[in-house]
Design an enzyme around this catalytic site. Structure first.
Site, PDB file in Angstrom:
ATOM      1  N   GLU A  44       0.842  -1.208   0.000  1.00  0.00           N
ATOM      2  CA  GLU A  44       0.000   0.000   0.000  1.00  0.00           C
ATOM      3  C   GLU A  44       0.874   1.254   0.000  1.00  0.00           C
ATOM      4  O   GLU A  44       0.620   2.209  -0.723  1.00  0.00           O
ATOM      5  CB  GLU A  44      -0.876   0.020   1.261  1.00  0.00           C
ATOM      6  CG  GLU A  44      -2.264  -0.557   1.061  1.00  0.00           C
ATOM      7  CD  GLU A  44      -3.024  -0.555   2.379  1.00  0.00           C
ATOM      8  OE1 GLU A  44      -3.756   0.395   2.625  1.00  0.00           O
ATOM      9  OE2 GLU A  44      -2.828  -1.523   3.159  1.00  0.00           O
ATOM     10  N   ASP A  46       3.973   1.511  -1.030  1.00  0.00           N
ATOM     11  CA  ASP A  46       4.636   1.650  -2.339  1.00  0.00           C
ATOM     12  C   ASP A  46       3.680   2.249  -3.364  1.00  0.00           C
ATOM     13  O   ASP A  46       4.073   3.058  -4.202  1.00  0.00           O
ATOM     14  CB  ASP A  46       5.130   0.285  -2.839  1.00  0.00           C
ATOM     15  CG  ASP A  46       6.324  -0.188  -2.017  1.00  0.00           C
ATOM     16  OD1 ASP A  46       6.881   0.642  -1.268  1.00  0.00           O
ATOM     17  OD2 ASP A  46       6.662  -1.387  -2.104  1.00  0.00           O
ATOM     18  N   GLU A 122      17.191  10.361  30.558  1.00  0.00           N
ATOM     19  CA  GLU A 122      16.989   9.624  29.300  1.00  0.00           C
ATOM     20  C   GLU A 122      18.220   8.793  28.981  1.00  0.00           C
ATOM     21  O   GLU A 122      19.294   9.037  29.552  1.00  0.00           O
ATOM     22  CB  GLU A 122      16.693  10.610  28.157  1.00  0.00           C
ATOM     23  CG  GLU A 122      17.784  11.627  27.939  1.00  0.00           C
ATOM     24  CD  GLU A 122      17.257  12.986  27.488  1.00  0.00           C
ATOM     25  OE1 GLU A 122      16.076  13.276  27.672  1.00  0.00           O
ATOM     26  OE2 GLU A 122      18.073  13.754  26.965  1.00  0.00           O
ATOM     27  N   LYS A 124      21.537   7.498  27.074  1.00  0.00           N
ATOM     28  CA  LYS A 124      22.575   8.196  26.305  1.00  0.00           C
ATOM     29  C   LYS A 124      22.849   7.374  25.053  1.00  0.00           C
ATOM     30  O   LYS A 124      23.438   6.297  25.142  1.00  0.00           O
ATOM     31  CB  LYS A 124      23.840   8.369  27.141  1.00  0.00           C
ATOM     32  CG  LYS A 124      24.883   9.113  26.373  1.00  0.00           C
ATOM     33  CD  LYS A 124      25.954   9.699  27.234  1.00  0.00           C
ATOM     34  CE  LYS A 124      26.830  10.645  26.437  1.00  0.00           C
ATOM     35  NZ  LYS A 124      27.158  10.204  25.099  1.00  0.00           N
ATOM     36  N   ARG A 145      28.118  18.005  14.900  1.00  0.00           N
ATOM     37  CA  ARG A 145      28.517  18.833  16.032  1.00  0.00           C
ATOM     38  C   ARG A 145      29.852  19.545  15.763  1.00  0.00           C
ATOM     39  O   ARG A 145      30.037  20.674  16.155  1.00  0.00           O
ATOM     40  CB  ARG A 145      28.641  17.933  17.273  1.00  0.00           C
ATOM     41  CG  ARG A 145      29.085  18.648  18.478  1.00  0.00           C
ATOM     42  CD  ARG A 145      29.116  17.713  19.669  1.00  0.00           C
ATOM     43  NE  ARG A 145      29.518  18.451  20.818  1.00  0.00           N
ATOM     44  CZ  ARG A 145      30.760  18.779  21.116  1.00  0.00           C
ATOM     45  NH1 ARG A 145      31.734  18.380  20.333  1.00  0.00           N
ATOM     46  NH2 ARG A 145      31.045  19.479  22.160  1.00  0.00           N
ATOM     47  N   GLU A 182      20.706  12.806  18.098  1.00  0.00           N
ATOM     48  CA  GLU A 182      21.751  11.842  17.757  1.00  0.00           C
ATOM     49  C   GLU A 182      21.279  10.967  16.592  1.00  0.00           C
ATOM     50  O   GLU A 182      20.154  10.473  16.596  1.00  0.00           O
ATOM     51  CB  GLU A 182      21.997  10.965  18.991  1.00  0.00           C
ATOM     52  CG  GLU A 182      23.330  10.338  19.035  1.00  0.00           C
ATOM     53  CD  GLU A 182      24.273  10.983  20.056  1.00  0.00           C
ATOM     54  OE1 GLU A 182      25.293  10.378  20.335  1.00  0.00           O
ATOM     55  OE2 GLU A 182      24.000  12.092  20.554  1.00  0.00           O
ATOM     56  N   LYS A 323      27.819   7.067  32.853  1.00  0.00           N
ATOM     57  CA  LYS A 323      28.197   6.028  31.897  1.00  0.00           C
ATOM     58  C   LYS A 323      28.120   4.641  32.514  1.00  0.00           C
ATOM     59  O   LYS A 323      28.424   4.474  33.699  1.00  0.00           O
ATOM     60  CB  LYS A 323      29.633   6.269  31.419  1.00  0.00           C
ATOM     61  CG  LYS A 323      29.833   7.546  30.631  1.00  0.00           C
ATOM     62  CD  LYS A 323      29.161   7.447  29.293  1.00  0.00           C
ATOM     63  CE  LYS A 323      29.735   8.324  28.233  1.00  0.00           C
ATOM     64  NZ  LYS A 323      30.990   8.011  27.695  1.00  0.00           N
ATOM     65  N   CYS A 421      66.139   5.636  21.538  1.00  0.00           N
ATOM     66  CA  CYS A 421      64.863   5.793  20.835  1.00  0.00           C
ATOM     67  C   CYS A 421      64.818   4.759  19.713  1.00  0.00           C
ATOM     68  O   CYS A 421      65.727   4.719  18.876  1.00  0.00           O
ATOM     69  CB  CYS A 421      64.760   7.205  20.261  1.00  0.00           C
ATOM     70  SG  CYS A 421      63.377   7.402  19.134  1.00  0.00           S
ATOM     71  N   CYS A 424      64.946   6.843  16.172  1.00  0.00           N
ATOM     72  CA  CYS A 424      66.102   7.601  15.673  1.00  0.00           C
ATOM     73  C   CYS A 424      67.406   7.231  16.378  1.00  0.00           C
ATOM     74  O   CYS A 424      68.466   7.720  16.000  1.00  0.00           O
ATOM     75  CB  CYS A 424      65.844   9.097  15.808  1.00  0.00           C
ATOM     76  SG  CYS A 424      65.871   9.684  17.503  1.00  0.00           S
TER      77      CYS A 424
HETATM   78  N1  5U1 Z   1      20.271  11.850  25.665  1.00  0.00           N
HETATM   79  C1  5U1 Z   1      21.130  12.849  25.558  1.00  0.00           C
HETATM   80  N2  5U1 Z   1      22.313  12.746  24.993  1.00  0.00           N
HETATM   81  N3  5U1 Z   1      22.861  13.977  25.079  1.00  0.00           N
HETATM   82  C2  5U1 Z   1      24.072  14.405  24.644  1.00  0.00           C
HETATM   83  N4  5U1 Z   1      20.917  14.094  26.001  1.00  0.00           N
HETATM   84  C3  5U1 Z   1      22.003  14.809  25.712  1.00  0.00           C
HETATM   85  N5  5U1 Z   1      22.287  16.097  25.934  1.00  0.00           N
HETATM   86  C4  5U1 Z   1      23.466  16.577  25.511  1.00  0.00           C
HETATM   87  C5  5U1 Z   1      24.395  15.736  24.856  1.00  0.00           C
HETATM   88  C6  5U1 Z   1      25.703  16.283  24.404  1.00  0.00           C
HETATM   89  O1  5U1 Z   1      23.822  17.872  25.698  1.00  0.00           O
HETATM   90  C7  5U1 Z   1      22.922  18.768  26.368  1.00  0.00           C
HETATM   91  C8  5U1 Z   1      22.891  18.535  27.833  1.00  0.00           C
HETATM   92  C9  5U1 Z   1      23.404  20.141  26.080  1.00  0.00           C
END
Ligand code: 5U1
Length: 685
Positions: A44, A46, A122, A124, A145, A182, A323, A421, A424
């Site tokens: 559908e 497509d 949230e 990462k 970035r 991201e 982390k 070294c 060298c």
């Molecule tokens: N989930 C999430 N990843 N992250 C990366 N939030 C988030 N916020 C970021 C970065 C670099 O920077 C803001 C706090 C400015």
């Protein structure tokens, strides 16, 4: 009236049908790529897509840039353009231990003077940070970035990602909206892509992150279009005309309502306990999540509190990434080699039996220096545990002596290389107060020379495009370049004589060398590679001394009058300029045509902006933040991230927030863009 529609009527009918096909396909894309719940069958979908294509073929004047057919295509680019971000793209500080999270929460509470804080939390994502710009609801640009201030324009590639709407879902879209997030590849898509790569006999990707990065940085958008990329939004950048939003979580809800993909694992929690519970909870779900994550992110939820806390350097004080522990695996040290760095530092490197850890196959790990080797007692032949997290260099965590042969003996770096070294043959020395051993060969040592040239040519130094590792290896090995100044003597004929160097590429290098000659004093100082002089110190020195001869002839005491320059840095600078070879190379570089604006780098005690501190806030009508910063710095001023009693001026643009309020409370002089430009013009007189 006849039953046959007139041409204008046909066009109008086509327009209406095209609009409803856009709407239907957008809605199906949203269901499929954002909600992960398909709303129609493939056939559908497509059918709708083909109908749209056929109408657009018959009525090409009705093709709009936000049409679903316009995501794929375009010709390959020669390179990506640079884009200045309207608002800097910040990075996050990391916490690995609970105690570090507790310290973060304490800092936040104390900074705000409250007992408990609400946080937006949230996952990462382990992908690539990008920014999307929408104007009046239409996607107009997207960029990586980069260094946080300037990124690469990857708009064409981002258009191919179907989770990214080309038109925001809103009757009243904002005039401007920057969305931060991201780009990543789902685990299942990564596995499928690798199966396809394997079937075609193409190279396999090591992990979803590398696959996403490689796919987004393709110059040909048709290749990116074939890669299954997705996107998650995690914040706002600059904006105009958005509703009043007072919390991070409300900002995320707003993005979700515009049909941008946001994490369904996002939540709000209260206080430290809430953070740690969330971390554990997501940690338990980690394996089952459809994408790779390397931790969780905590953000102070109230935007007013975020503004109050401000930033340190490039990271906000109001957020942190917690982390997950780096993954570890066992392997065997097959040998210990050494590498020679730019400053002659001899770094022992463990050559490992290949082992898969943290998403990649690791074959080398740094052992840092003899002290580290002693502490961990790492020996050739040992079974060791290696660790790798994100893009960090793999590291040997510990050795397992229980698996060691009785004949093994401790590794002694200096004895292993015979105090010489390995590159060298110069004497290797280890000063008592230093943990590293160094080759004393200086620029006589090809390894140091290569690193010095690479540093000189790097983006933040002289920014010589194309002068990368392979070419530098060739130039030094072929004895074509002995000193930094020699690179400016290279011509097309010499470069073309190198293996795999076509005339066109040789010409590009010569052009890049020419372009690089126009630079700034700060970049030039940084490019020289003086020990302990990084980019910030180079800027401070340029600002303080204003010209090179003043810096070259300064003694220890005068050097230390530069802000943030202490005895160690001053000693390094003095040693560098006392070396006749270095002065000769500088002379040759200047003779080769390297120059910078004479007005740059006024002494901090002279000039209208000398020593003055500025804070930029809001969006200026014409100048990007980075451009304003550069201009202020070039005139001797300093730009800080937060307002304090010591701030001299706050430059405020549209939607300036709490910094403006704070400046008003403290009675600090306020400037708009025009007033800033006037001040800069005055200071140049
Ligand atoms: N989930 C999430 N990843 N992250 C990366 N939030 C988030 N916020 C970021 C970065 C670099 O920077 C803001 C706090 C400015």
């Amino acid at each position: 009236m006849s039953g046959i529609a007139t041409i204008p009527e046909q066009i109008e009918l086509a327009r209406q049908r095209i609009n409803s096909l856009h709407e239907a396909i957008r809605q199906h894309d949203y269901s499929y790529y954002v909600l992960d719940t398909p709303s129609v069958s493939d056939s559908e979908y497509d059918g709708l897509f083909r109908e749209l294509q056929s109408l657009e073929t018959n009525f090409p004047e009705l093709i709009s840039t936000d049409s679903p057919t316009q995501r794929v295509g375009g010709t390959a680019l020669k390179g990506f353009d640079s884009i200045s971000h309207r608002q800097a793209m910040l990075s996050l500080n990391n916490a690995f231990e609970e105690s570090e999270v507790a310290a973060f929460d304490k800092r936040v509470r104390e900074g705000l003077g409250v007992d408990s804080v609400e946080y937006g939390v949230e996952p990462k994502f382990d992908g690539l940070a990008i920014t999307l710009t929408y104007e009046h609801g239409l996607f107009v640009q997207g960029a990586t970035r980069g260094d946080g201030y300037t990124g690469e324009d990857v708009s064409l590639n981002l258009r191919t990602i179907r989770a990214i709407p080309m038109r925001l879902h809103s009757d009243k879209p904002p005039a401007l909206l920057e969305v931060r997030g991201e780009v990543l590849m789902l685990k299942r898509d990564f596995e499928r892509l690798n199966r396809e790569q394997e079937a075609r006999g193409d190279k396999l990707f090591v992990n979803p992150r590398n696959a996403a990065a490689g796919s987004l940085r393709q110059l040909d958008p048709n290749i990116t279009a074939k890669r299954p990329l997705t996107f998650f939004a995690y914040g706002l950048g600059a904006s105009e005309g958005i509703p009043v939003i007072t919390t991070h979580s409300a900002a995320m809800d707003y993005l979700a309502a515009l049909h941008l993909p946001v994490s369904s694992q996002r939540a709000t929690v209260q206080g430290l306990q809430g953070l740690l519970d969330y971390y554990r909870n997501i940690g338990q779900q980690r394996e089952k999540l459809p994408f790779d994550i390397d931790g969780v992110v905590y953000k102070v939820n109230a935007l007013s509190q975020q503004a109050e806390l401000g930033f340190v350097s490039r990271a906000p004080r109001w957020a942190i990434a917690h982390k997950f522990p780096a993954q570890e695996a066992l392997t065997v040290v097959e040998a210990i080699d050494v590498q020679v760095g730019r400053t002659g530092a001899i770094t022992p490197v463990a050559r490992l039996k290949p082992v898969f850890v943290g998403g990649v196959t690791v074959t080398n790990a740094t052992l840092h220096n003899q002290d580290e080797i002693d502490r961990k007692d790492v020996r050739v032949g040992d079974t060791v545990s290696v660790r790798r997290a994100g893009d960090v260099i793999p590291e040997v965590v510990r050795s397992l002596p229980e698996f060691r042969a009785a004949t093994s003996s401790p590794y002694k770096l200096l004895a292993a290389i015979g105090q010489q070294c390995p590159v060298c043959g110069s004497h290797v020395v280890k000063l008592e107060d230093e943990s590293v051993a160094r080759c004393s060969g200086g620029l006589f040592c090809p390894a140091q020379r290569k690193q010095a040239i690479l540093h000189f040519a790097s983006r933040r130094a002289m920014d010589i495009e194309g002068l990368g590792e392979k070419l530098v290896d060739q130039l030094v090995d072929a004895q074509l370049v002995h000193t930094l100044a020699d690179i400016y003597q290279l011509d097309v004929v010499t470069l073309s004589s190198l293996e795999r160097m076509a005339e066109k590429s040789a010409q590009n290098i010569v052009d890049a060398l020419q372009i690089s000659k126009k630079t700034t004093l700060a970049r030039f100082i940084y490019a020289l590679g003086i020990r302990n002089v990084g980019e910030t110190t180079a800027k401070d020195l340029a600002r303080h001394f204003g010209n090179l001869p003043a810096l070259q002839t300064a003694d220890l005491q005068i050097l230390q009058q530069t802000p943030d320059v202490g005895p160690v840095v001053a000693e390094s600078i003095l040693q560098f300029f006392n070396e006749p070879h270095n002065s000769e190379v500088i002379k040759q570089l200047i003779q080769a045509g390297i120059s910078w604006e004479e007005s740059e780098g006024k002494s901090t005690t002279s000039g209208a902006l000398g020593g003055k501190t500025f804070v930029l806030t809001g969006t200026l009508p014409n100048l990007s933040r980075e451009a304003a910063k550069e201009m202020i710095e070039a005139a001797g001023g300093k730009v800080n991230g937060s307002v304090s009693k010591k701030t001299d001026f706050v430059v405020a643009g549209a939607e300036a927030g709490s910094k403006l309020e704070k400046a008003q409370t403290l009675g600090i002089a306020l400037l708009d863009e025009q007033a800033l430009l006037a001040l800069l013009a005055d200071s140049a007189l």
